[in-house]
Design a protein around this motif. Structure first.
Motif, PDB file in Angstrom:
ATOM      1  N   CYS A 180       0.864  -1.184   0.000  1.00 32.47           N
ATOM      2  CA  CYS A 180       0.000   0.000   0.000  1.00 32.47           C
ATOM      3  C   CYS A 180       0.899   1.231   0.000  1.00 32.47           C
ATOM      4  N   CYS A 181       0.689   2.132  -0.952  1.00 33.48           N
ATOM      5  CA  CYS A 181       1.666   3.200  -1.172  1.00 33.48           C
ATOM      6  C   CYS A 181       1.030   4.581  -1.169  1.00 33.48           C
ATOM      7  N   GLY A 182       1.600   5.468  -0.364  1.00 32.67           N
ATOM      8  CA  GLY A 182       1.245   6.882  -0.380  1.00 32.67           C
ATOM      9  C   GLY A 182       2.410   7.669  -0.945  1.00 32.67           C
ATOM     10  N   GLY A 183       3.244   8.194  -0.042  1.00 33.01           N
ATOM     11  CA  GLY A 183       4.430   8.920  -0.497  1.00 33.01           C
ATOM     12  C   GLY A 183       5.612   8.037  -0.823  1.00 33.01           C
ATOM     13  N   GLY A 184       5.529   6.751  -0.411  1.00 32.77           N
ATOM     14  CA  GLY A 184       6.564   5.808  -0.803  1.00 32.77           C
ATOM     15  C   GLY A 184       7.580   5.456   0.259  1.00 32.77           C
ATOM     16  N   GLY A 185       7.359   5.868   1.508  1.00 33.45           N
ATOM     17  CA  GLY A 185       8.331   5.555   2.553  1.00 33.45           C
ATOM     18  C   GLY A 185       8.435   4.064   2.818  1.00 33.45           C
ATOM     19  N   LEU A 186       7.293   3.402   3.024  1.00 35.69           N
ATOM     20  CA  LEU A 186       7.303   1.961   3.258  1.00 35.69           C
ATOM     21  C   LEU A 186       7.754   1.215   2.012  1.00 35.69           C
ATOM     22  N   THR A 187       7.227   1.605   0.867  1.00 28.94           N
ATOM     23  CA  THR A 187       7.540   0.912  -0.382  1.00 28.94           C
ATOM     24  C   THR A 187       9.032   0.990  -0.690  1.00 28.94           C
ATOM     25  N   SER A 188       9.617   2.161  -0.557  1.00 30.09           N
ATOM     26  CA  SER A 188      11.043   2.300  -0.846  1.00 30.09           C
ATOM     27  C   SER A 188      11.892   1.607   0.211  1.00 30.09           C
ATOM     28  N   GLY A 189      11.471   1.667   1.483  1.00 30.11           N
ATOM     29  CA  GLY A 189      12.213   0.990   2.534  1.00 30.11           C
ATOM     30  C   GLY A 189      12.237  -0.512   2.338  1.00 30.11           C
ATOM     31  N   ILE A 190      11.074  -1.096   2.016  1.00 32.64           N
ATOM     32  CA  ILE A 190      11.010  -2.530   1.748  1.00 32.64           C
ATOM     33  C   ILE A 190      11.847  -2.881   0.527  1.00 32.64           C
ATOM     34  N   ALA A 191      11.773  -2.054  -0.508  1.00 36.11           N
ATOM     35  CA  ALA A 191      12.536  -2.319  -1.735  1.00 36.11           C
ATOM     36  C   ALA A 191      14.038  -2.329  -1.462  1.00 36.11           C
ATOM     37  N   LEU A 192      14.519  -1.383  -0.651  1.00 42.20           N
ATOM     38  CA  LEU A 192      15.939  -1.345  -0.310  1.00 42.20           C
ATOM     39  C   LEU A 192      16.351  -2.581   0.477  1.00 42.20           C
ATOM     40  N   ALA A 193      15.454  -3.047   1.357  1.00 41.06           N
ATOM     41  CA  ALA A 193      15.769  -4.216   2.175  1.00 41.06           C
ATOM     42  C   ALA A 193      15.822  -5.487   1.333  1.00 41.06           C
ATOM     43  N   VAL A 194      14.777  -5.730   0.550  1.00 46.59           N
ATOM     44  CA  VAL A 194      14.727  -7.005  -0.179  1.00 46.59           C
ATOM     45  C   VAL A 194      15.715  -7.041  -1.334  1.00 46.59           C
ATOM     46  N   GLU A 195      16.145  -5.866  -1.816  1.00 43.77           N
ATOM     47  CA  GLU A 195      17.189  -5.855  -2.845  1.00 43.77           C
ATOM     48  C   GLU A 195      18.414  -6.619  -2.365  1.00 43.77           C
ATOM     49  N   GLN A 196      18.700  -6.520  -1.069  1.00 49.59           N
ATOM     50  CA  GLN A 196      19.890  -7.145  -0.512  1.00 49.59           C
ATOM     51  C   GLN A 196      19.641  -8.569  -0.026  1.00 49.59           C
ATOM     52  N   VAL A 197      18.474  -8.817   0.580  1.00 46.58           N
ATOM     53  CA  VAL A 197      18.268 -10.102   1.261  1.00 46.58           C
ATOM     54  C   VAL A 197      17.290 -11.028   0.548  1.00 46.58           C
ATOM     55  N   ALA A 198      16.524 -10.525  -0.408  1.00 43.13           N
ATOM     56  CA  ALA A 198      15.573 -11.362  -1.146  1.00 43.13           C
ATOM     57  C   ALA A 198      15.351 -10.779  -2.530  1.00 43.13           C
ATOM     58  N   PRO A 199      16.363 -10.807  -3.394  1.00 44.13           N
ATOM     59  CA  PRO A 199      16.276 -10.135  -4.694  1.00 44.13           C
ATOM     60  C   PRO A 199      15.228 -10.725  -5.631  1.00 44.13           C
ATOM     61  N   GLY A 200      14.701 -11.907  -5.315  1.00 43.42           N
ATOM     62  CA  GLY A 200      13.645 -12.485  -6.141  1.00 43.42           C
ATOM     63  C   GLY A 200      12.273 -11.899  -5.881  1.00 43.42           C
ATOM     64  N   LEU A 201      12.152 -11.065  -4.857  1.00 46.45           N
ATOM     65  CA  LEU A 201      10.877 -10.408  -4.555  1.00 46.45           C
ATOM     66  C   LEU A 201      10.843  -9.048  -5.248  1.00 46.45           C
ATOM     67  N   ARG A 202       9.842  -8.853  -6.109  1.00 48.00           N
ATOM     68  CA  ARG A 202       9.713  -7.592  -6.848  1.00 48.00           C
ATOM     69  C   ARG A 202       8.662  -6.718  -6.165  1.00 48.00           C
ATOM     70  N   VAL A 203       9.107  -5.591  -5.629  1.00 47.18           N
ATOM     71  CA  VAL A 203       8.201  -4.691  -4.916  1.00 47.18           C
ATOM     72  C   VAL A 203       7.373  -3.891  -5.908  1.00 47.18           C
ATOM     73  N   ARG A 204       6.062  -3.808  -5.627  1.00 46.43           N
ATOM     74  CA  ARG A 204       5.156  -3.060  -6.489  1.00 46.43           C
ATOM     75  C   ARG A 204       4.177  -2.245  -5.643  1.00 46.43           C
ATOM     76  N   PRO A 205       4.015  -0.960  -5.935  1.00 43.06           N
ATOM     77  CA  PRO A 205       3.068  -0.148  -5.173  1.00 43.06           C
ATOM     78  C   PRO A 205       1.630  -0.453  -5.562  1.00 43.06           C
ATOM     79  N   ALA A 206       0.731  -0.383  -4.582  1.00 44.18           N
ATOM     80  CA  ALA A 206      -0.710  -0.486  -4.818  1.00 44.18           C
ATOM     81  C   ALA A 206      -1.354   0.798  -4.306  1.00 44.18           C
ATOM     82  N   GLU A 207      -2.246   1.375  -5.116  1.00 43.18           N
ATOM     83  CA  GLU A 207      -2.831   2.679  -4.804  1.00 43.18           C
ATOM     84  C   GLU A 207      -4.316   2.707  -5.140  1.00 43.18           C
ATOM     85  N   PRO A 208      -5.068   3.630  -4.510  1.00 43.27           N
ATOM     86  CA  PRO A 208      -6.481   3.792  -4.865  1.00 43.27           C
ATOM     87  C   PRO A 208      -6.650   4.660  -6.104  1.00 43.27           C
TER      88      PRO A 208
END
Length: 325
Positions: A180-208
């Motif tokens: 769930c994405c507003g300004g992108g704080g959670l989305t970008s934080g998760i993306a930075l984390a999984v880039e290093q520890v789970a690169p097979g997970l592709r982060v995608r924002p969901a919005e209304p």
């Protein structure tokens, strides 16, 4: 800019304070989605949303002098409560600037956590940034932004570290990870984390719908703004545009956004209650709605959805349940 090292440091400071929230599953949701659905239940976090993580990370990183002067945050409710709770635990004064059309539950909870709440007219066009910076200067407060703040992003990134570990335990190493994405704080934080520890997970924002600034920005390659600033039941993720700090990370690491309707958010809330026994607010349910009702836009045999918050007024929750349960 936030970094993986900052996320690791924030996660260390959060140990013993933030909950390690569960990853939930249901065969009924799998059937609807046509694939395995893993739901990271951040609605069970302290203060009812992931925002506690960023609030704690930011407050705990302040100098003693900054703590003595106090902090300021602006939010429609979840960041407000996260910062208020973290400030109270650290003995820090908190002033929270909130829109007067925010859900009453969120305003009441923020006050109950000991913060001073200052209301502004979002729908009438008052500029929260201008009001916030004026308050900060007048009172000597340290401003903790809701998403465009490196320490906040780092705290939210701790969600990504947990997801990587929990997904691996479920045997999932490759999947779309919907946030769930507003300004992108959670989305970008998760993306930075999984880039290093789970690169097979592709982060995608969901919005209304009508507030799909991140989706449109990713498509165009530049920051796009919403025409409106209010008017959706998904109040938790209504922002004017992606953040100046968050967007470069979103652009570099995220897949295309998915846009859902308010009706789909309400249906997802009802299904989360019926099948997972959790309470979601509309803005916290859009990722699950994307996973369940937009499967044609999702790749792989499994999908991960971050259920970001559960701070919903009783009347709106009753509407979701009575209409779709």
């Amino acid at each position: 800019m936030s970094s993986f090292e900052m996320i690791q440091a924030a996660a260390q400071r959060l140990q013993g304070h933030a909950r390690v929230t569960p990853m939930l599953t249901s065969p009924f949701l799998d059937e609807i989605a046509g694939r395995r659905v893993l739901v990271k239940a951040e609605c069970l976090q302290h203060t009812g949303s992931f925002k506690f993580r960023g609030g704690w990370a930011a407050v705990s990183a302040l100098s003693e002098a900054e703590k003595a002067r106090g902090v300021l945050a602006f939010s429609s409710g979840n960041h407000a409560q996260g910062v208020a709770a973290a400030a109270k635990a650290h003995g820090v004064t908190a002033v929270i600037l909130m829109p007067n059309d925010a859900p009453s539950l969120k305003i009441e909870n923020t006050r109950a956590l000991g913060a001073e709440v200052v209301l502004y007219d979002r729908a009438g066009g008052e500029d929260r940034d201008a009001i916030g910076h004026s308050l900060a200067k007048e009172r000597g407060l340290t401003l903790i932004k809701p998403y465009d703040e490196p320490q906040v992003i780092a705290g939210q990134g701790s969600v990504g570290l947990e997801i990587a570990e929990q997904a691996a335990q479920e045997g999932v190493s490759k999947a779309d990870l919907l946030v769930c994405c507003g300004g992108g704080g959670l989305t970008s934080g998760i993306a930075l984390a999984v880039e290093q520890v789970a690169p097979g997970l592709r982060v995608r924002p969901a919005e209304p719908e009508r507030f799909d600034d991140v989706t449109r920005s990713l498509a165009s390659g530049q920051i796009e703004r919403n025409a409106e600033v209010s008017g959706s039941i998904c109040d938790a993720i209504l922002t004017p545009s992606p953040g100046e700090i968050t967007f470069p990370t979103l652009k570099r690491l995220c897949g295309p956004g998915i846009v859902i309707t308010e009706e789909e958010a309400l249906r997802a809330m009802a299904l989360a209650f019926l099948r997972l026994k959790i309470v979601l607010e509309p803005g916290g349910a859009v990722s699950l709605a994307a996973a369940l009702f937009h499967g044609d836009q999702v790749e792989g045999d499994a999908v991960i959805a971050v259920a970001t918050g559960g701070n919903v007024d009783a009347a709106l929750f009753q509407r979701a349940i009575s209409s779709y349960a």
